[in-house]
Design a protein around this motif. Structure first.
Motif, PDB file in Angstrom:
ATOM      1  N   ASN A   1       0.817  -1.208   0.000  1.00 30.56           N
ATOM      2  CA  ASN A   1       0.000   0.000   0.000  1.00 30.56           C
ATOM      3  C   ASN A   1       0.855   1.264   0.000  1.00 30.56           C
ATOM      4  O   ASN A   1       0.439   2.299  -0.526  1.00 30.56           O
ATOM      5  CB  ASN A   1      -0.960  -0.034   1.185  1.00 30.56           C
ATOM      6  CG  ASN A   1      -1.854  -1.256   1.101  1.00 30.56           C
ATOM      7  OD1 ASN A   1      -2.618  -1.418   0.161  1.00 30.56           O
ATOM      8  ND2 ASN A   1      -1.700  -2.170   2.052  1.00 30.56           N
TER       9      ASN A   1
ATOM     10  N   CYS B   1     -11.868  -4.939   4.964  1.00 26.05           N
ATOM     11  CA  CYS B   1     -10.699  -4.326   4.321  1.00 26.05           C
ATOM     12  C   CYS B   1     -10.133  -5.296   3.288  1.00 26.05           C
ATOM     13  O   CYS B   1      -9.833  -6.443   3.603  1.00 26.05           O
ATOM     14  CB  CYS B   1      -9.633  -3.969   5.354  1.00 26.05           C
ATOM     15  SG  CYS B   1      -8.166  -3.178   4.634  1.00 26.05           S
ATOM     16  N   GLU B   2      -9.958  -4.839   2.065  1.00 27.04           N
ATOM     17  CA  GLU B   2      -9.508  -5.686   0.957  1.00 27.04           C
ATOM     18  C   GLU B   2      -7.989  -5.681   0.775  1.00 27.04           C
ATOM     19  O   GLU B   2      -7.470  -6.375  -0.097  1.00 27.04           O
ATOM     20  CB  GLU B   2     -10.157  -5.209  -0.342  1.00 27.04           C
ATOM     21  CG  GLU B   2     -11.672  -5.254  -0.346  1.00 27.04           C
ATOM     22  CD  GLU B   2     -12.213  -6.529  -0.957  1.00 27.04           C
ATOM     23  OE1 GLU B   2     -11.507  -7.550  -0.926  1.00 27.04           O
ATOM     24  OE2 GLU B   2     -13.333  -6.479  -1.479  1.00 27.04           O
ATOM     25  N   ALA B   3      -7.288  -4.909   1.555  1.00 28.37           N
ATOM     26  CA  ALA B   3      -5.868  -4.664   1.301  1.00 28.37           C
ATOM     27  C   ALA B   3      -5.003  -5.915   1.387  1.00 28.37           C
ATOM     28  O   ALA B   3      -5.191  -6.761   2.253  1.00 28.37           O
ATOM     29  CB  ALA B   3      -5.340  -3.613   2.277  1.00 28.37           C
TER      30      ALA B   3
ATOM     31  N   SER C   1      -9.190  -2.420  -3.172  1.00 28.08           N
ATOM     32  CA  SER C   1      -8.396  -1.914  -2.048  1.00 28.08           C
ATOM     33  C   SER C   1      -7.872  -0.506  -2.342  1.00 28.08           C
ATOM     34  O   SER C   1      -7.764   0.327  -1.433  1.00 28.08           O
ATOM     35  CB  SER C   1      -7.242  -2.867  -1.732  1.00 28.08           C
ATOM     36  OG  SER C   1      -6.186  -2.751  -2.661  1.00 28.08           O
TER      37      SER C   1
ATOM     38  N   GLN D   1     -10.598   1.777  -1.564  1.00 26.71           N
ATOM     39  CA  GLN D   1     -10.708   1.974  -0.115  1.00 26.71           C
ATOM     40  C   GLN D   1      -9.660   2.961   0.381  1.00 26.71           C
ATOM     41  O   GLN D   1      -9.948   3.825   1.218  1.00 26.71           O
ATOM     42  CB  GLN D   1     -10.582   0.634   0.601  1.00 26.71           C
ATOM     43  CG  GLN D   1     -11.773  -0.286   0.391  1.00 26.71           C
ATOM     44  CD  GLN D   1     -11.603  -1.627   1.090  1.00 26.71           C
ATOM     45  OE1 GLN D   1     -10.492  -2.088   1.345  1.00 26.71           O
ATOM     46  NE2 GLN D   1     -12.714  -2.275   1.406  1.00 26.71           N
TER      47      GLN D   1
END
Length: 351
Positions: free
Chosen positions: A100, A226-228, A317, A320
């Motif tokens: 990220n 949370c898709e991270a 993600s 998000q």
């Protein structure tokens, strides 16, 4: 009796030919030896070694890198931004970083085209670690509480999306900012109700500090939508173009090291602690089991193999993240991840 001249000539030619073949074979062996000189690789970890680095430690100590023709030297960066900068500049060939942070890095107009080529953490380790004795047992209980946030903790980037998805009023949660060094002590002393951080770090460290396990609630972002993705390997673009087989070999060695960590966690903990300054085997073994269960060997990995991504999930993600960050030019999954160096599925299955 004299030998017939023709026979003598034939013998001479045959001997000459054998000697020539022997010389050629020796030369070929030398040439192969020269081409098989190990490729020197500089690898950066974005933080000091702990159990989460077990796949790399085992790849080194078990000769897995060497078997791929690689001589790997490891250095420690001062965080993911520093590790990415090293790879972009070419002072490191590979680095393990938070994917990220890479996504935000690639948003810069002049950012070099550094990409991830392997995802180690299929689920990001982001979590809110809270005390049940402070009234927090579920994410909804965070309203009206004080959340401690350490400087440089990137997990907070996903807090607005997480709160939005779960109907939590962000304004009702007070944030206390402080250095990472005092995060666990602040929660242990009851100066905050919860802290933001990594589940396998803060969650395990707090138990080590004497906070009763039954008083801790670990609220993993991944469990609340949370898709991270988490930690991933990035590679210098010039190395990837010039030595693709070295990149593939590095990934194969890491996958083999992950297999070892899964199948022999005790051995993995021993190897990690041997490279730490004052590490605890029991603590690192607990940390390793936590990270394997929650972040590395997930249901998605069991189905689809380790290392790859679901492009649609990565795009979600990024959306998000955008709830907390205004992109200049929102990157796509293809800007962030390159699967060209991954082995086929059969070589990526982790049981």
């Amino acid at each position: 009796m004299r030998a017939h001249p023709t026979i003598a000539v034939r013998c001479f030619l045959a001997l000459t030919g054998l000697l020539g073949l022997a010389w050629f074979g020796a030369a070929e062996t030398r040439a192969q030896g020269e081409t098989r000189q190990p490729v020197a690789i500089q690898f950066s970890l974005d933080r000091p070694i702990d159990a989460s680095a077990a796949p790399f430690v085992l790849a080194a100590t078990s000769g897995l890198f060497g078997a791929e023709g690689l001589a790997v030297s490891t250095n420690i960066a001062s965080g993911s931004p520093d590790a990415i900068a090293r790879v972009a500049a070419g002072s490191s060939d590979f680095a393990l970083v938070d994917i990220n942070v890479l996504i935000r890095f690639r948003d810069k107009a002049d950012a070099p085209p550094v990409k991830a080529v392997f995802v180690l953490f299929n689920k990001a380790p982001y979590a809110i670690i809270a005390r049940k004795s402070r009234g927090i047992r579920a994410l909804s209980d965070i309203e009206g509480k004080t959340l401690g946030v350490a400087e440089g903790d990137f997990s907070i980037w996903f807090w607005p999306a997480l709160a939005h998805q779960n109907g939590i009023k962000i304004a009702s949660v007070k944030q206390a900012r402080f250095s990472a060094a005092v995060r666990e002590p602040m929660l242990s002393a009851g100066q905050v109700d919860a802290v933001n951080g990594f589940s396998y770090l803060a969650g395990v460290n707090l138990r080590d500090r004497g906070v009763p396990a039954d008083d801790l609630t670990v609220l993993r972002y991944a469990d609340y939508g949370c898709e991270a993705y988490g930690f991933a390997l990035i590679v210098n673009p010039r190395l990837a173009a010039a030595r693709p087989e070295a990149v593939k070999g590095f990934l194969r060695a890491v996958i083999a090291g992950t297999h070892l960590a899964v199948n022999e966690p005790g051995r993995a903990a021993d190897a990690v602690v041997s490279r730490m300054d004052g590490g605890s085997r029991d603590l690192e073994l607990e940390r390793l089991r936590t990270v394997l269960r929650d972040n590395i060997v997930t249901g998605e990995v069991r189905r689809n193999g380790i290392g790859g991504i679901d492009a649609a999930r990565l795009d979600r993600s990024i959306d998000q993240m955008a709830e907390d960050f205004k992109f200049q030019k929102r990157p796509s999954a293809a800007d962030i991840f390159d699967d060209a160096f991954l082995p086929p599925l059969g070589g990526r299955l982790i049981n």
